[in-house]
Design a protein around this motif. Structure first.
Motif, PDB file in Angstrom:
ATOM      1  N   THR A 134       5.866 -47.887  29.490  1.00 40.12           N
ATOM      2  CA  THR A 134       7.184 -47.804  30.101  1.00 40.12           C
ATOM      3  C   THR A 134       7.281 -48.769  31.270  1.00 40.12           C
ATOM      4  O   THR A 134       6.399 -48.798  32.133  1.00 40.12           O
ATOM      5  CB  THR A 134       7.475 -46.379  30.597  1.00 40.12           C
ATOM      6  N   ILE A 135       8.335 -49.570  31.274  1.00 44.11           N
ATOM      7  CA  ILE A 135       8.637 -50.477  32.379  1.00 44.11           C
ATOM      8  C   ILE A 135       9.799 -49.862  33.147  1.00 44.11           C
ATOM      9  O   ILE A 135      10.877 -49.628  32.587  1.00 44.11           O
ATOM     10  CB  ILE A 135       9.013 -51.876  31.866  1.00 44.11           C
ATOM     11  N   THR A 136       9.593 -49.610  34.427  1.00 44.83           N
ATOM     12  CA  THR A 136      10.590 -48.939  35.247  1.00 44.83           C
ATOM     13  C   THR A 136      10.956 -49.799  36.447  1.00 44.83           C
ATOM     14  O   THR A 136      10.079 -50.242  37.185  1.00 44.83           O
ATOM     15  CB  THR A 136      10.068 -47.579  35.749  1.00 44.83           C
ATOM     16  N   ASN A 137      12.242 -50.016  36.631  1.00 48.16           N
ATOM     17  CA  ASN A 137      12.795 -50.740  37.777  1.00 48.16           C
ATOM     18  C   ASN A 137      12.368 -52.204  37.783  1.00 48.16           C
ATOM     19  O   ASN A 137      11.351 -52.588  38.354  1.00 48.16           O
ATOM     20  CB  ASN A 137      12.412 -50.089  39.105  1.00 48.16           C
ATOM     21  N   ALA A 138      13.151 -53.014  37.134  1.00 47.75           N
ATOM     22  CA  ALA A 138      12.863 -54.448  37.038  1.00 47.75           C
ATOM     23  C   ALA A 138      14.109 -55.250  37.382  1.00 47.75           C
ATOM     24  O   ALA A 138      15.237 -54.861  37.040  1.00 47.75           O
ATOM     25  CB  ALA A 138      12.378 -54.801  35.632  1.00 47.75           C
ATOM     26  N   GLY A 139      13.896 -56.379  38.041  1.00 47.64           N
ATOM     27  CA  GLY A 139      14.970 -57.302  38.359  1.00 47.64           C
ATOM     28  C   GLY A 139      14.649 -58.683  37.829  1.00 47.64           C
ATOM     29  O   GLY A 139      13.504 -59.135  37.928  1.00 47.64           O
ATOM     30  N   ILE A 140      15.641 -59.337  37.239  1.00 47.36           N
ATOM     31  CA  ILE A 140      15.438 -60.662  36.654  1.00 47.36           C
ATOM     32  C   ILE A 140      16.567 -61.574  37.121  1.00 47.36           C
ATOM     33  O   ILE A 140      17.746 -61.219  37.015  1.00 47.36           O
ATOM     34  CB  ILE A 140      15.424 -60.586  35.112  1.00 47.36           C
ATOM     35  N   VAL A 141      16.186 -62.736  37.647  1.00 49.67           N
ATOM     36  CA  VAL A 141      17.153 -63.770  38.011  1.00 49.67           C
ATOM     37  C   VAL A 141      16.829 -65.014  37.195  1.00 49.67           C
ATOM     38  O   VAL A 141      15.746 -65.594  37.336  1.00 49.67           O
ATOM     39  CB  VAL A 141      17.106 -64.092  39.510  1.00 49.67           C
ATOM     40  N   LEU A 142      17.727 -65.396  36.303  1.00 49.97           N
ATOM     41  CA  LEU A 142      17.493 -66.580  35.491  1.00 49.97           C
ATOM     42  C   LEU A 142      17.639 -67.844  36.334  1.00 49.97           C
ATOM     43  O   LEU A 142      18.485 -67.911  37.230  1.00 49.97           O
ATOM     44  CB  LEU A 142      18.468 -66.634  34.317  1.00 49.97           C
TER      45      LEU A 142
END
Length: 433
Positions: A264-272
């Motif tokens: 499980t991956i919890t709480n992720a942020g991605i900026v391209l």
């Protein structure tokens, strides 16, 4: 008498030489736990095999020179605030840190003192959390971090283990996979990996952080990857859970899942970034072993510049759940792809699910379900009668206003971005987390 004096003088000189040699050897050995010995050429340079326990202290900047491997049974401890810089190099000479199966890494940083992997070109110094001469567009300046474990992975031919990509087959320290879902490779906490992804073969670059067959006994939390040529974080099978992941401006996919990763991956942020591909790329099992991923609480920031810049690509029998997503800033041509028969069928059968996806819709898009595209038809039990191959609207929550209005409506969605206030990304770009 003269002859005897000469002999005595020679003996005295020899004694001094022996003493000097002993002193040199003593000071050249590292003072780490169990005198961990590596093939180093200076006090702060590490390379080759780490065959006994070793500690990287935060009172110096360490330099990673070439393929460096922590062997099975050995623990590498990295103190909070430690900076490790990788030398440039291509192919077999790439600077990469490998934690082999059965080895342990204890990289237990803090928000105030993160552990930083970066390039020797970075002018960051002791006590600092970022330099001033590189930015998110400086990629491929060294390799990356690879952690390998004994947890199950769904592999072609149902073999138990395979070689991780980029490591020569002759190096058995590159194997991952096994039958222990509780396996522990140690701790990665408050770790930032920057400016990596050097070429290791034709069209093959190292990910920022590679997790191959890593078990759920491993702690992976508060990690950041910035400006990597290839993927940010890639999960090859395994069962490890991960939380508070941030990825900024990588050249390929930000988070990549393969081989029936079932954590499980919890709480992720991605900026391209300006050349980024998918925020998510998710593949399913390659063998008969089934496994389902879970992603909870995810925020995606797109842009109008990258030629690709998709939300996500679900491929190769992907199975799992992606829940509570907020996305903004993407182009109208960006989409969430279900790009083969197996994936479409898994969606129809309930083995691939989506819930609470909230978008700031791009110009020209009137409903969120338009962004979810079945690239091909389903294989059987085809009960999707939408002729445009859009996924039915009822499974998704949409909201088209800006983030402030969205929040004022009491909508819940996306990551808790305050968890990323410590990151290079936030402090370099002023993201305001």
């Amino acid at each position: 008498i003269i002859h005897n004096n000469i002999l005595n003088m020679k003996n005295l000189i020899n004694s001094f030489l022996v003493l000097a040699m002993f002193s040199f050897l003593f000071t050249s050995c590292d003072s780490d736990d169990d005198n961990g010995m590596v093939n180093d050429t200076s006090e702060n340079e590490i390379s080759g095999l780490i065959s006994s326990n070793m500690t990287l202290t935060n009172d110096r900047v360490w330099e990673l020179n070439g393929r460096t491997t922590v062997e099975s049974g050995v623990t590498l401890t990295i103190e909070p605030g430690t900076i490790i810089k990788g030398f440039p190099g291509q192919g077999a000479n790439s600077s990469v840190l490998i934690i082999a199966r059965g080895a342990t890494i204890i990289a237990d940083g803090t928000a105030d003192e993160p552990i930083i992997f970066t390039s020797t070109a970075d002018n960051i110094g002791l006590g600092e959390t970022m330099g001033s001469n590189l930015d998110q567009n400086d990629r491929g300046l060294w390799g990356g971090l690879i952690v390998l474990g004994n947890a199950p992975s769904s592999l072609r031919g149902d073999v138990e283990s395979v070689q991780i990509e980029g490591i020569p087959a002759s190096d058995t320290n590159g194997l991952y996979g096994g039958n222990d879902p509780e396996d522990s490779s140690g701790v990665l906490d408050y770790v930032s990996v920057r400016h990596g992804g050097t070429n290791i073969g034709e069209g093959n670059e190292i990910n920022g952080i590679t997790l191959g067959g890593v078990g759920r006994g491993t702690i992976v939390s508060n990690i950041e990857v910035v400006a990597n040529v290839d993927d940010g974080v890639e999960f090859f099978g395994g069962t490890v859970n991960a939380s508070n992941i941030f990825v900024w401006a990588v050249g390929d996919d930000s988070i990549d899942i393969d081989q029936a990763y079932s954590g499980t991956i919890t709480n992720a942020g991605i900026v391209l970034g300006d050349i980024s591909d998918h925020a998510l790329e998710i593949d399913g099992p390659e063998g008969s072993l089934m496994g389902e991923f879970t992603i909870n609480d995810l925020t995606l920031f797109g842009n109008q510049n990258t030629p690709n810049g998709e939300y996500a690509d679900y491929r190769s029998r992907a199975m799992g759940a992606t829940n509570n997503v907020y996305a903004q800033g993407f182009k109208s041509s960006s989409d969430v792809e279900l790009d083969n028969n197996g994936v479409s069928q898994n969606y129809l059968d309930g083995d691939l699910t989506f819930s609470n996806w909230v978008f700031d819709l791009p110009n020209g898009i009137t409903a969120a379900n338009e962004l979810f595209i079945e690239k091909v038809g389903c294989a059987q039990n085809c009960d999707d009668d939408n002729e445009d191959n859009d996924i039915p609207e009822e499974f998704i929550t949409t909201f088209t206003a800006d983030a402030a209005a969205w929040a004022s409506e009491g909508m819940q969605g996306g990551a808790d971005l305050s968890a990323f206030s410590w990151t290079y990304s936030n402090n370099k770009a002023g993201l305001g987390f």
